[in-house]
Design a protein around this motif. Structure first.
Motif, PDB file in Angstrom:
ATOM      1  N   MET A 193     -30.367  25.889  56.376  1.00 12.19           N
ATOM      2  CA  MET A 193     -30.467  26.929  55.392  1.00 12.19           C
ATOM      3  C   MET A 193     -29.385  26.685  54.346  1.00 12.19           C
ATOM      4  N   TRP A 194     -29.740  26.728  53.107  1.00 17.46           N
ATOM      5  CA  TRP A 194     -28.786  26.510  52.018  1.00 17.46           C
ATOM      6  C   TRP A 194     -28.720  27.751  51.148  1.00 17.46           C
ATOM      7  N   ILE A 195     -27.526  28.124  50.775  1.00 13.07           N
ATOM      8  CA  ILE A 195     -27.343  29.210  49.824  1.00 13.07           C
ATOM      9  C   ILE A 195     -26.425  28.717  48.720  1.00 13.07           C
ATOM     10  N   LYS A 196     -26.601  29.289  47.554  1.00 15.22           N
ATOM     11  CA  LYS A 196     -25.720  28.925  46.453  1.00 15.22           C
ATOM     12  C   LYS A 196     -24.324  29.478  46.738  1.00 15.22           C
ATOM     13  N   ALA A 197     -23.344  28.674  46.483  1.00 16.83           N
ATOM     14  CA  ALA A 197     -21.958  29.099  46.672  1.00 16.83           C
ATOM     15  C   ALA A 197     -21.339  29.379  45.308  1.00 16.83           C
ATOM     16  N   ARG A 198     -20.633  30.461  45.217  1.00 17.93           N
ATOM     17  CA  ARG A 198     -19.999  30.829  43.951  1.00 17.93           C
ATOM     18  C   ARG A 198     -18.642  30.142  43.863  1.00 17.93           C
ATOM     19  N   CYS A 199     -18.469  29.414  42.791  1.00 20.04           N
ATOM     20  CA  CYS A 199     -17.175  28.821  42.507  1.00 20.04           C
ATOM     21  C   CYS A 199     -16.302  29.913  41.903  1.00 20.04           C
ATOM     22  N   HIS A 200     -15.096  30.049  42.372  1.00 22.72           N
ATOM     23  CA  HIS A 200     -14.222  31.116  41.887  1.00 22.72           C
ATOM     24  C   HIS A 200     -13.662  30.844  40.492  1.00 22.72           C
ATOM     25  N   PHE A 201     -13.919  29.654  39.955  1.00 23.22           N
ATOM     26  CA  PHE A 201     -13.393  29.309  38.646  1.00 23.22           C
ATOM     27  C   PHE A 201     -14.463  29.263  37.568  1.00 23.22           C
ATOM     28  N   SER A 202     -15.751  29.286  37.974  1.00 19.77           N
ATOM     29  CA  SER A 202     -16.834  29.247  37.001  1.00 19.77           C
ATOM     30  C   SER A 202     -18.059  29.903  37.613  1.00 19.77           C
ATOM     31  N   ASP A 203     -19.214  29.576  37.084  1.00 17.50           N
ATOM     32  CA  ASP A 203     -20.452  30.141  37.615  1.00 17.50           C
ATOM     33  C   ASP A 203     -20.838  29.409  38.896  1.00 17.50           C
ATOM     34  N   PHE A 204     -22.080  29.568  39.363  1.00 19.10           N
ATOM     35  CA  PHE A 204     -22.520  28.923  40.596  1.00 19.10           C
ATOM     36  C   PHE A 204     -22.421  27.407  40.481  1.00 19.10           C
TER      37      PHE A 204
ATOM     38  N   THR B 125     -20.774  33.850  48.171  1.00 17.74           N
ATOM     39  CA  THR B 125     -22.146  33.892  47.685  1.00 17.74           C
ATOM     40  C   THR B 125     -22.513  35.347  47.406  1.00 17.74           C
ATOM     41  N   THR B 126     -23.758  35.571  47.027  1.00 16.84           N
ATOM     42  CA  THR B 126     -24.212  36.927  46.733  1.00 16.84           C
ATOM     43  C   THR B 126     -25.190  37.402  47.798  1.00 16.84           C
ATOM     44  N   PHE B 127     -25.343  38.709  47.874  1.00  8.49           N
ATOM     45  CA  PHE B 127     -26.284  39.310  48.808  1.00  8.49           C
ATOM     46  C   PHE B 127     -27.696  38.815  48.512  1.00  8.49           C
ATOM     47  N   GLU B 128     -28.036  38.694  47.255  1.00  5.59           N
ATOM     48  CA  GLU B 128     -29.367  38.245  46.855  1.00  5.59           C
ATOM     49  C   GLU B 128     -29.663  36.833  47.364  1.00  5.59           C
ATOM     50  N   GLU B 129     -28.668  35.959  47.322  1.00  2.00           N
ATOM     51  CA  GLU B 129     -28.863  34.600  47.814  1.00  2.00           C
ATOM     52  C   GLU B 129     -29.128  34.596  49.321  1.00  2.00           C
TER      53      GLU B 129
ATOM     54  N   SER C 218     -25.927  34.399  64.132  1.00  2.00           N
ATOM     55  CA  SER C 218     -27.197  34.295  63.409  1.00  2.00           C
ATOM     56  C   SER C 218     -26.977  33.922  61.949  1.00  2.00           C
ATOM     57  N   LEU C 219     -28.050  33.433  61.324  1.00  2.00           N
ATOM     58  CA  LEU C 219     -27.988  33.111  59.894  1.00  2.00           C
ATOM     59  C   LEU C 219     -27.612  34.338  59.076  1.00  2.00           C
ATOM     60  N   TRP C 220     -28.180  35.484  59.458  1.00  2.00           N
ATOM     61  CA  TRP C 220     -27.883  36.732  58.747  1.00  2.00           C
ATOM     62  C   TRP C 220     -26.391  37.062  58.827  1.00  2.00           C
ATOM     63  N   GLU C 221     -25.821  36.977  60.017  1.00  2.00           N
ATOM     64  CA  GLU C 221     -24.395  37.277  60.180  1.00  2.00           C
ATOM     65  C   GLU C 221     -23.537  36.304  59.379  1.00  2.00           C
ATOM     66  N   GLN C 222     -23.881  35.024  59.438  1.00  2.00           N
ATOM     67  CA  GLN C 222     -23.123  34.032  58.668  1.00  2.00           C
ATOM     68  C   GLN C 222     -23.207  34.315  57.171  1.00  2.00           C
ATOM     69  N   GLY C 223     -24.409  34.649  56.722  1.00  2.00           N
ATOM     70  CA  GLY C 223     -24.593  34.966  55.313  1.00  2.00           C
ATOM     71  C   GLY C 223     -23.781  36.173  54.878  1.00  2.00           C
ATOM     72  N   MET C 224     -23.778  37.213  55.708  1.00  2.00           N
ATOM     73  CA  MET C 224     -23.020  38.418  55.367  1.00  2.00           C
ATOM     74  C   MET C 224     -21.520  38.145  55.335  1.00  2.00           C
ATOM     75  N   LYS C 225     -21.049  37.278  56.232  1.00  2.00           N
ATOM     76  CA  LYS C 225     -19.629  36.899  56.198  1.00  2.00           C
ATOM     77  C   LYS C 225     -19.297  36.186  54.893  1.00  2.00           C
ATOM     78  N   ARG C 226     -20.214  35.336  54.441  1.00  2.00           N
ATOM     79  CA  ARG C 226     -19.985  34.628  53.182  1.00  2.00           C
ATOM     80  C   ARG C 226     -20.042  35.569  51.980  1.00  2.00           C
ATOM     81  N   VAL C 227     -20.897  36.583  52.045  1.00  2.00           N
ATOM     82  CA  VAL C 227     -20.946  37.591  50.979  1.00  2.00           C
ATOM     83  C   VAL C 227     -19.616  38.342  50.929  1.00  2.00           C
TER      84      VAL C 227
END
Length: 80
Positions: A1-12, A66-70, A52-61
């Motif tokens: 599963m791949w999600i876009k990662a937000r760079c803290h210095f620019s856009d995605f 990343t964003t919730f939408e991703e 789970s993927l969901w838990e990992q995603g929420m930790k990243r949010v």
């Protein structure tokens, strides 16, 4: 599963991968060999400590990676 990662210095920029990696216990192996439903195997793996993927995603949010939408776009509905 791949999600876009937000760079803290620019856009995605780039993507961050995350996967469900079950611990290969003997009961889990038996469940695979017996072709038990995915939901049963997933619950066995989570009981053994898999995140789970969901838990990992929420930790990243929450970490701002990343964003919730991703996460919604990347994780299937039955895993939420």
């Amino acid at each position: 599963m791949w999600i876009k990662a937000r760079c803290h210095f620019s856009d995605f920029t780039g993507r961050v991968g995350f996967v469900e990696q079950p611990t290969p216990t003997e009961p889990f192996r038996e469940a695979v060999m017996e072709k038990k439903p995915n939901r049963v195997r997933q619950q066995m793996a989570m009981d053994a400590g898999m995140i789970s993927l969901w838990e990992q995603g929420m930790k990243r949010v929450l970490a701002g990676d990343t964003t919730f939408e991703e996460v919604i776009n990347a994780v299937s509905e039955d895993q939420m």
